[in-house]
Design an enzyme around this catalytic site. Structure first.
Site, mmCIF file in Angstrom:
data_model
loop_
_atom_site.group_PDB
_atom_site.id
_atom_site.type_symbol
_atom_site.label_atom_id
_atom_site.label_comp_id
_atom_site.label_asym_id
_atom_site.label_seq_id
_atom_site.Cartn_x
_atom_site.Cartn_y
_atom_site.Cartn_z
ATOM 1 N N CYS A 10 -0.897 -28.896 -6.097
ATOM 2 C CA CYS A 10 -0.002 -27.848 -6.530
ATOM 3 C C CYS A 10 -0.602 -26.480 -6.289
ATOM 4 C CB CYS A 10 0.269 -28.002 -8.023
ATOM 5 S SG CYS A 10 0.788 -29.654 -8.466
ATOM 6 N N GLY A 36 3.337 -27.051 -2.742
ATOM 7 C CA GLY A 36 4.223 -27.844 -3.590
ATOM 8 C C GLY A 36 5.640 -27.337 -3.492
ATOM 9 N N ASN A 110 -3.718 -27.509 -11.232
ATOM 10 C CA ASN A 110 -3.755 -28.067 -9.890
ATOM 11 C C ASN A 110 -4.881 -29.086 -9.844
ATOM 12 O OD1 ASN A 110 -4.825 -26.817 -6.620
ATOM 13 N ND2 ASN A 110 -3.771 -28.699 -7.154
ATOM 14 N N GLY A 111 -4.548 -30.286 -9.437
ATOM 15 C CA GLY A 111 -5.547 -31.347 -9.381
ATOM 16 C C GLY A 111 -5.018 -32.576 -10.068
ATOM 17 N N CYS A 242 -13.000 -29.787 -2.044
ATOM 18 C CA CYS A 242 -12.311 -30.726 -1.158
ATOM 19 C C CYS A 242 -12.331 -30.221 0.285
ATOM 20 C CB CYS A 242 -10.860 -30.846 -1.627
ATOM 21 S SG CYS A 242 -9.787 -31.683 -0.473
ATOM 22 N N TYR A 248 -6.344 -29.484 6.273
ATOM 23 C CA TYR A 248 -4.886 -29.544 6.234
ATOM 24 C C TYR A 248 -4.258 -28.650 5.180
ATOM 25 C CZ TYR A 248 -0.274 -31.268 4.960
ATOM 26 O OH TYR A 248 1.043 -31.348 4.634
ATOM 27 N N SER A 289 0.570 -27.644 11.187
ATOM 28 C CA SER A 289 -0.709 -27.926 10.548
ATOM 29 C C SER A 289 -1.869 -28.077 11.526
ATOM 30 C CB SER A 289 -0.583 -29.155 9.645
ATOM 31 O OG SER A 289 0.058 -30.195 10.315
ATOM 32 N N ASP A 352 -3.957 -32.776 13.110
ATOM 33 C CA ASP A 352 -5.021 -32.431 12.142
ATOM 34 C C ASP A 352 -5.568 -33.669 11.435
ATOM 35 O OD1 ASP A 352 -2.223 -31.882 10.823
ATOM 36 O OD2 ASP A 352 -3.572 -32.440 9.189
ATOM 37 N N CYS A 388 -7.217 -40.668 -2.097
ATOM 38 C CA CYS A 388 -7.707 -39.506 -2.844
ATOM 39 C C CYS A 388 -7.110 -39.517 -4.243
ATOM 40 C CB CYS A 388 -7.324 -38.212 -2.151
ATOM 41 S SG CYS A 388 -7.811 -36.771 -3.118
ATOM 42 N N CYS A 439 -16.485 -32.483 -1.270
ATOM 43 C CA CYS A 439 -15.922 -33.799 -1.534
ATOM 44 C C CYS A 439 -15.293 -34.243 -0.214
ATOM 45 C CB CYS A 439 -14.856 -33.793 -2.629
ATOM 46 S SG CYS A 439 -14.089 -35.433 -2.803
ATOM 47 N N CYS A 442 -12.415 -39.118 0.995
ATOM 48 C CA CYS A 442 -11.366 -39.807 1.759
ATOM 49 C C CYS A 442 -11.925 -40.367 3.062
ATOM 50 C CB CYS A 442 -10.174 -38.891 2.006
ATOM 51 S SG CYS A 442 -10.566 -37.271 2.677
HETATM 52 P P1 5GP Z 1 0.879 -39.746 8.842
HETATM 53 O O1 5GP Z 1 2.115 -39.489 9.594
HETATM 54 O O2 5GP Z 1 -0.247 -40.270 9.673
HETATM 55 O O3 5GP Z 1 1.112 -40.602 7.643
HETATM 56 O O4 5GP Z 1 0.382 -38.349 8.233
HETATM 57 C C1 5GP Z 1 -0.245 -37.398 9.036
HETATM 58 C C2 5GP Z 1 0.535 -36.113 9.034
HETATM 59 O O5 5GP Z 1 0.780 -35.682 7.682
HETATM 60 C C3 5GP Z 1 -0.225 -34.999 9.698
HETATM 61 O O6 5GP Z 1 0.699 -34.302 10.522
HETATM 62 C C4 5GP Z 1 -0.729 -34.102 8.584
HETATM 63 O O7 5GP Z 1 -0.589 -32.741 8.941
HETATM 64 C C5 5GP Z 1 0.139 -34.450 7.407
HETATM 65 N N1 5GP Z 1 -0.628 -34.659 6.160
HETATM 66 C C6 5GP Z 1 -1.896 -35.024 6.002
HETATM 67 N N2 5GP Z 1 -2.233 -35.125 4.712
HETATM 68 C C7 5GP Z 1 -1.137 -34.820 4.002
HETATM 69 C C8 5GP Z 1 -0.859 -34.722 2.596
HETATM 70 O O8 5GP Z 1 -1.719 -34.934 1.720
HETATM 71 N N3 5GP Z 1 0.408 -34.365 2.283
HETATM 72 C C9 5GP Z 1 1.351 -34.103 3.219
HETATM 73 N N4 5GP Z 1 2.565 -33.743 2.832
HETATM 74 N N5 5GP Z 1 1.119 -34.180 4.526
HETATM 75 C C10 5GP Z 1 -0.116 -34.544 4.925
HETATM 76 MG MG MG Z 2 0.904 -32.148 10.388
#
Ligand code: 5GP
Ligand code: MG
Length: 464
Positions: A10, A36, A110-111, A242, A248, A289, A352, A388, A439, A442
Site C-alpha cells: 500500500c 494500491g 503499509n506492509g 525490500c 518493480y 515496469s 522486470d 513474500c 530483504c 523471494c
Molecule cells: P507474471 O505474469 O509472471 O505472473 O508476473 C510478472 C509481471 O507482473 C511483470 O510484468 C511484473 O512487472 C509484474 N509484477 C511483479 N510483481 C508484482 C506484484 O507484486 N504485483 C503486481 N501487481 N504485479 C507484479
Molecule cells: Mg510488468
C-alpha cells in the site's frame, strides 16, 4: 474466499501543519496510486475534530468534489490500499480510526504482519472487539494497551510484532511515523511551506513541490508536534529493505536513500546484458515496469530501444483479477503489439520479473502473431522461488513458475527463442551498496524474521 495470494502493498502519506493538509494528502496519494488501486482514504484533524472519507476505487474517484472540502484541518493521514491481509471489504479501508483513553487515533499501514492471527486471537481472549479483518487493527489494539512516551510504547509493541510495518499515525496533537526494525517497506520525510510530510515514496513530494529531507531509518520513530520533528530509534535494527521495491514496486522517479531508482533499474538491465548478451535488432520493454531496465540493456549492447508494445493505461493492474482466466484476458487487454515495428525482427524483450509466467506466455504469442521473427526474453531480476509474506503479490511456492521450470524449460514453455534471468549476485551488484543488506527472501528464501508455523496467508484473519 479462495484467494490465498499475497497482494502488493500500500501507500501511506501524512501531513503535519499545513492549512490544506487534506489537499496535499490527496496529491500525495494520487502520485502513489501505483502502490494500491483498490481503495483510498484520508482522515483529517481540525484542532482535535477528526474527519474521515474512505471508499473503494482509485484516488481520483474516491475524492470527487466535494469530498475533500469536509476534510478540514492542518493535519491529515492518507492511505491507498491493495489488500494484503484482509478481504476487499469497505470496513477494511484505511486509515483506521478509533477512540481510546488518549482520545482519537488513526493509523495507516503499509506492509504485512506475519503473526497477526496469533496476536488477534490473544487480544480477543482478553475481550478485544475487532471491526475489521486487517492486521493493522492488531497494532492499534496493542498500542492502546500501552502508556507513556511513544518510544517506550513502540518498544513494547514492536517486541510483539513480526513482519513488515511502515505506519503513519495521528492523534489530537501529533503525527507519528514508524518504520519496522528491518525497514522492509519505505518511508520518507519531506517539507513543504513549513509543514512536515511523511510518504511512502519521494515521487509524492515532486507532485506537491515539496522538498525531500531524508528516509526514515529502520527501527526509527518520528514524532511531529507543535515543537517540531523528533526522531528516535525504538528498536534494535537489522536493516533489510525490500529489494523488490527497486526492481518493480517503487516508481522509477522516486529515490531510495537518495539514489535514483531509475538508475538502479538501468544498472540491472546493463548487468543483465553483460551476463546474457544477445544478437538482435532491438530491445523492447514490457511497459511500464521494465522500461528502465530495457533502456539499460539496450544501451549496454549498443542496440536500439523500440516501442514494440503499447500499453493501455486505463486498465487496472493484471494482478487485480481474481482468477487465472481473467488474468490471461487482462494481459491481452493491457498490451497491444506494434506490427510495423516488429515485423520480421529479432527482438529482445526485457521484463522486470516473472512471477507466475502469465504475462510473458501471453506476450510471446502476441509478439509472434505481430510478426516478430525471434523473441529473446531477458528478465532483470533473478528467479522468484519463495512467497513474500511482507506485502508483495507473490503466490504460493507452487504457483511461482520458477519452482516448476528451469530457465531453459521456461523459455520453451513460453515459446521464446531464449530466456535468461539476471543472476542473484548481479542483482546485488547493480543495487545501491547497502551495508545492512536487503530483504531478498523471494529469491533466496532467507526471511529477515522467522515465520510462525501457523502463518496462514492473506485471508488468515477471515478464517477465525
Ligand atoms: P507474471 O505474469 O509472471 O505472473 O508476473 C510478472 C509481471 O507482473 C511483470 O510484468 C511484473 O512487472 C509484474 N509484477 C511483479 N510483481 C508484482 C506484484 O507484486 N504485483 C503486481 N501487481 N504485479 C507484479
Ligand atoms: Mg510488468
Amino acid at each position: 474466499m479462495n484467494d490465498d495470494r499475497f497482494h502488493e502493498e500500500c501507500a501511506v502519506f501524512g501531513v503535519y501543519g499545513h492549512p490544506r493538509a487534506a489537499d496535499l494528502t490527496y496529491l500525495g496519494l494520487y502520485a502513489l496510486q501505483h502502490r494500491g488501486q483498490e481503495a483510498s482514504g484520508i482522515v483529517s484533524n481540525d484542532n482535535g475534530s477528526f474527519y474521515l472519507h474512505r471508499d473503494c476505487g482509485l484516488v481520483a474517484d474516491v475524492f470527487r468534489p466535494p469530498a475533500l472540502d469536509k476534510l478540514t484541518g492542518d493535519c491529515a493521514v492518507g492511505h491507498n490500499r491493495y489488500s494484503t491481509t484482509g478481504a476487499s471489504t469497505v470496513t477494511n479501508i484505511q486509515p483506521l480510526f478509533s477512540v481510546g483513553r488518549d482520545g482519537p487515533i488513526c493509523v495507516a499501514h503499509n506492509g504485512n504482519l506475519v503473526n497477526a492471527r496469533e496476536l488477534r486471537r490473544e487480544l480477543m481472549e482478553t475481550g478485544a472487539l475487532f471491526q475489521t479483518t486487517t492486521d493493522t487493527e492488531v497494532v492499534l489494539h496493542l498500542l492502546a494497551r500501552t502508556t507513556g512516551e511513544w518510544v517506550d510504547r513502540m518498544k513494547e509493541v514492536s517486541a510483539r510484532l513480526s513482519g513488515a510495518y511502515t505506519l503513519i499515525m495521528m492523534n489530537r496533537d501529533e503525527l507519528i511515523g514508524v518504520r519496522d526494525p528491518n525497514g522492509i517497506r519505505p518511508l520518507v520525510i519531506g517539507k513543504f511551506e513549513g509543514a512536515w510530510l511523511l510518504s511512502s515514496e519521494t515521487c509524492a513530494f515532486d507532485l506537491i513541490g515539496a522538498e525531500f529531507v531524508r528516509d526514515v531509518e529502520p527501527g526509527e520513530l518520528i514524532v511531529i508536534d507543535r515543537n517540531g520533528l523528533h526522531a528516535v530509534k525504538y528498536a534494535h535494527v537489522k536493516a533489510a529493505p525490500c529489494i523488490f521495491e527497486l526492481i518493480y514496486f517503487s516508481r522509477p522517479d522516486s529515490l531510495f536513500y537518495g539514489e535514483s531508482i531509475d538508475r538502479t533499474r538501468r544498472a540491472m538491465g546493463k548487468q543483465l546484458a553483460i551476463e546474457s548478451p544477445v544478437d538482435a535488432d532491438f530491445v523492447i520493454s514490457v511497459p511500464d515496469s521494465s522500461n528502465a531496465a530495457a533502456l539499460g540493456f539496450a544501451e549496454a549492447l549498443g542496440i536500439p530501444y523500440e516501442h514494440g508494445l503499447i500499453r493501455n493505461h486505463y486498465v487496472g493492474r493484471t494482478f487485480i483479477s481474481p482468477s487465472t482466466e481473467q488474468r490471461r484476458a487482462g494481459v491481452r487487454i493491457k498490451f497491444n503489439p506494434v506490427s510495423s515495428v516488429l515485423q520480421g525482427k529479432r527482438i529482445v524483450v526485457v521484463e522486470d520479473s516473472i512471477v507466475r509466467g502469465t504475462t510473458l506466455k501471453q506476450l510471446t504469442s502476441l509478439l509472434r502473431s505481430a510478426g516478430a521473427e525471434q523473441i529473446h526474453i531477458r528478465v532483470a531480476s533473478p528467479p522468484i522461488f519463495y512467497p513474500c509474506p511482507f506485502g508483495m503479490d507473490f503466490p504460493t511456492r507452487k504457483e511461482l513458475i520458477a519452482n516448476s521450470y528451469s530457465p531453459p524449460q521456461l523459455g520453451k514453455w513460453i515459446e521464446a527463442d531464449s530466456l535468461h534471468y539476471l543472476s542473484y549476485n548481479g542483482m546485488l551488484q547493480a543495487a545501491p551498496n547497502r551495508n545492512g543488506g536487503y530483504c531478498s527472501a523471494c529469491f533466496s528464501g532467507e526471511y529477515p524474521v522467522p515465520l510462525p508455523p501457523e502463518y496462514g496467508g492473506k485471508l488468515a484473519l477471515e478464517e477465525n
